[in-house]
Scaffold this active site. Structure first.
Site, PDB file in Angstrom:
ATOM      1  N   SER B  46      52.572  55.485 -22.793  1.00 31.83           N
ATOM      2  CA  SER B  46      53.417  54.455 -23.383  1.00 31.83           C
ATOM      3  C   SER B  46      52.639  53.155 -23.327  1.00 31.83           C
ATOM      4  O   SER B  46      52.178  52.751 -22.255  1.00 31.83           O
ATOM      5  CB  SER B  46      54.717  54.338 -22.589  1.00 31.83           C
ATOM      6  OG  SER B  46      55.641  53.551 -23.292  1.00 31.83           O
ATOM      7  N   GLU B  47      52.475  52.490 -24.465  1.00 30.80           N
ATOM      8  CA  GLU B  47      51.519  51.388 -24.520  1.00 30.80           C
ATOM      9  C   GLU B  47      51.948  50.179 -23.694  1.00 30.80           C
ATOM     10  O   GLU B  47      51.131  49.277 -23.461  1.00 30.80           O
ATOM     11  CB  GLU B  47      51.207  50.993 -25.974  1.00 30.80           C
ATOM     12  CG  GLU B  47      52.362  50.441 -26.770  1.00 30.80           C
ATOM     13  CD  GLU B  47      53.007  51.506 -27.638  1.00 30.80           C
ATOM     14  OE1 GLU B  47      52.989  52.694 -27.256  1.00 30.80           O
ATOM     15  OE2 GLU B  47      53.550  51.140 -28.706  1.00 30.80           O
ATOM     16  N   ASN B  48      53.193  50.148 -23.233  1.00 32.68           N
ATOM     17  CA  ASN B  48      53.582  49.056 -22.345  1.00 32.68           C
ATOM     18  C   ASN B  48      53.104  49.270 -20.908  1.00 32.68           C
ATOM     19  O   ASN B  48      53.374  48.435 -20.052  1.00 32.68           O
ATOM     20  CB  ASN B  48      55.101  48.841 -22.370  1.00 32.68           C
ATOM     21  CG  ASN B  48      55.880  50.078 -22.024  1.00 32.68           C
ATOM     22  OD1 ASN B  48      55.574  51.162 -22.522  1.00 32.68           O
ATOM     23  ND2 ASN B  48      56.869  49.955 -21.169  1.00 32.68           N
TER      24      ASN B  48
END
Lengths: 236, 222, 222, 236
Positions: B46-48
């Site tokens: 998840s890019e966060n």
């Protein structure tokens, strides 16, 4: 080296109108809620905010928007906010949209003394307008600039009094990058621990990047999209 | 008969191989997460700032500090790690993510993708899509074949502002699967209940048809 | 009478102000570390990845995993942090280190520094010196005023390959303290027992003398 | 996702002659001693090694030098090694000297998909030869390129079987950067723990950067400069 401020109000007091501020957080996760609230109460205006998102209508950076304190946003996604749309369409608010990875890297570069770097993100898109495109090893890249800001507001899980910070889970996100990019960085934390209580290997942001630390008075930690499954394992 | 969405999701699941590191975009791609068999042993990024997204939490166990890129509360699997956004996009841009499955608004026959500006609406931002399309080793786009007006979203040229040029490796719709190579598009599979004729009718783009389906012929509405 | 080294180290100690983050170069600058009064409350950075260098360990308590940039076993103070080399030079290059005290081989009147290639010897490498001279907010060079042959190391132009151009803010030798501004050099202090005349004799560079010392006059051997 | 190799020998077996390898460590601190020894035993030759230093005559990368397995070193400091000097003066060994911060950043950039970036280090020095110099905001910078390597050898304190790594104290140094820069990264660790034993927030190198993990058979952890004080607090 005691960097502890007595309150969020005291910590943000010297931020002038027109300042550029990097603010940590992704959506409403890991945002410096107490510092934002203090800035709202103080009414500091004409701000340029560098932050991945701009909160929601009644929380996070949305509070500063609603209070017309923000002149410009530098973000990757601002879609959760009606006030935002209104002010943008009225011409009250400037917006610079930056791909999320480029925004993260620009803040890191700014904090690391790197004035520019090349990235493939945005080649051949509206993001490339006005930027140098350059080929390395047969692939095209854009030149992007590092971002340094006058101030940074970040949210940690734990902090010690010399400014070492530890984040929890995905609340880390842009916080370490903002902390390094700010000339003056103010960190709020859920807990302030004694110097020496944090293991040197577990510290995410070394104190050298942090000028002021404050204990957050209260954390609402609002959830943007509450998704759960039933205990039987089925999805909601 | 299965819905369009469930056909797309089912076919997309076949893209997921054992041991892969995968980023799933917001929207329809997120639905895939819940369908991946645990024994396939993949890690979702998840890019966060999370590698190892788990299922949604049980009711009452939500953690505001643990969300996915769609800002939904999630859990972390055993072996998960957390990191900052620069490190997250270092993984993505650096080619360490094996597969990204993204939604699309338009895909062009040369592999161009548009998926960040909705026509006639306020621009909300590209989020991490522009980084993902240049970073992950393989880009699979999933979308419905036509829009609500019945117009083809598989086009000769994208009309919407691009997310990336020639970035799509595979497109999965409810009708067909297309591959992209050297700026050309090839129909490689038909979805259940779809016919070559229906695909031809609903596709604006020019495309080859793979020999396995019908011998090589030049296809497309023109 | 104090030795040259101890005069240099004593004067260099005055550069160290409360609350500073400081990087001390290898060699003579490392000697300063042991002299800093604890109550001054500074943090020493080591470019191999430690902020908060403590004293040498007690005999038998050496930790092979805890060294300084000179590869000496050290300890970590309370409040120390460890990080990788990219993060370490992010601190340095990004201007977060308040002061670097470095050794020198030659300093030129315009602030050029040469301190990485020893004439006539195999080149060993610049280590972190080239990054430090452009990164720390303030660069103080400490070195002996003349070499073993009695030749001035404070020169009109550096003859050795440079570490950095116009990077020195202050030079401390056993004879004097010089400041650098806009490509010019000013004698700002005499060390104990040194005279203006001795400094003039042993300095090849042209320099001003600060009004506090003698009114402004053009100095230097020419 | 089990990445555990049975031995250092097995882990390095596929590295071909002529490979480019990033190797973690600073001096002799945090070097992958077991993997280096295995590579020495196997005799893989014609190697290009990207590593801050090159060990000492009889330890670390010095073992590969003595065995004439290294064709080229990319380093910031190589001064501890007589074999090095001999081979260099004979013309057997190529050397590319890179400022330490630039070397660290080049590896990070390579791992992060950034083909080039600008840094002030080396402007006006021999390091600038053949490189683009460019001015941003009235300061001069050099364009430096990212480094990706065929392989990386790194040393962790703890690893889990899916490749998550934790380092201890200053043995971290170049290891996380090398891990990300290698197309195939092999990590040795002092301890292999079960999946789930490492807290997600304490992991320094996420497993996505690591292809093979091996338990180090024995650690000598040689000290280059043993400096101590007497218990009374006096320096040696």
């Amino acid at each position: 080296m005691d960097k502890l401020a007595r309150s969020a109000e005291e910590a943000i007091r010297n931020i002038p109108d027109g300042a550029t501020i990097a603010v940590g957080g992704f959506g409403l996760c890991g945002i410096p809620e107490n510092l934002i609230a203090a800035l709202r109460d103080r009414g500091t205006s004409g701000l340029t905010i560098v932050s991945n998102n701009c909160g929601v209508d009644d929380w996070g950076l949305g509070l500063l928007l609603a209070n017309r304190q923000i002149k410009k946003m530098v973000s990757s996604y601002v879609g959760e906010n009606k006030t935002f749309e209104q002010q943008f369409l009225n011409g009250e608010l400037e917006v610079e949209l930056v791909p999320q990875g480029t925004l993260a890297e620009r803040l890191r570069a700014g904090g690391a003394g790197i004035p520019g770097f090349y990235t493939p993100a945005g080649v051949g898109t509206p993001v490339a307008e006005g930027k140098e495109t350059r080929t390395f090893d047969d692939r095209a890249y854009l030149l992007e600039r590092g971002i340094k800001t006058d101030y940074a507001l970040v949210k940690a899980w734990k902090a010690d009094t010399c400014g070492n910070l530890v984040y929890r889970r995905t609340s880390r996100n842009f916080n370490p990058l903002a902390a390094a990019a700010g000339k003056v960085t103010i960190a709020e934390a859920e807990e302030i621990v004694d110097i020496g209580a944090l293991d040197p290997d577990e510290i995410h942001t070394p104190g050298i990047f942090v000028q002021h630390v404050v204990l957050g008075r209260h954390y609402e930690k609002r959830v943007e999209r509450r998704t759960t499954r039933s205990p039987k394992g089925e999805n909601e | 008969m299965k819905s369009s969405r469930s056909k797309i999701v089912s076919r997309a699941l076949e893209e997921i191989k054992s041991g892969m590191y995968i980023n799933l975009g917001i929207g329809m791609p997120t639905l895939i997460a819940n369908e991946i068999p645990a024994e396939r042993g993949v890690m979702l990024q998840s890019e966060n700032g999370l590698l190892g997204i788990g299922p949604y939490p049980e009711d009452g166990l939500e953690d505001a500090d643990l969300i996915n890129a769609g800002k939904e509360t999630v859990t972390a699997v055993s072996g998960a790690s957390c990191f900052d956004s620069a490190e997250s996009f270092a993984m993505i841009r650096g080619g360490h993510v094996d597969l990204a499955i993204l939604g699309g608004m338009e895909v062009a026959e040369n592999g161009d993708l548009a998926n960040w500006m909705i026509p006639g609406k306020m621009v909300k931002g590209m989020g991490g899509a522009m980084d993902l399309v240049h970073g992950a080793k393989r880009i699979v786009v999933i979308m419905e074949h036509v829009n609500k007006q019945g117009e083809s979203k598989v086009k000769r040229f994208c009309e919407l502002p691009l997310t990336g040029q020639r970035v799509v490796h595979r497109l999965i719709t409810e009708l067909a699967v297309f591959d992209f190579h050297g700026g050309e598009m090839t129909l490689v599979e038909l979805q259940p209940d779809a016919t070559l004729e229906e695909v031809r009718e609903k596709t604006e783009a020019y495309y080859q048809v793979s020999t396995g389906l019908l011998g090589t012929e030049k296809e497309g509405r023109s």
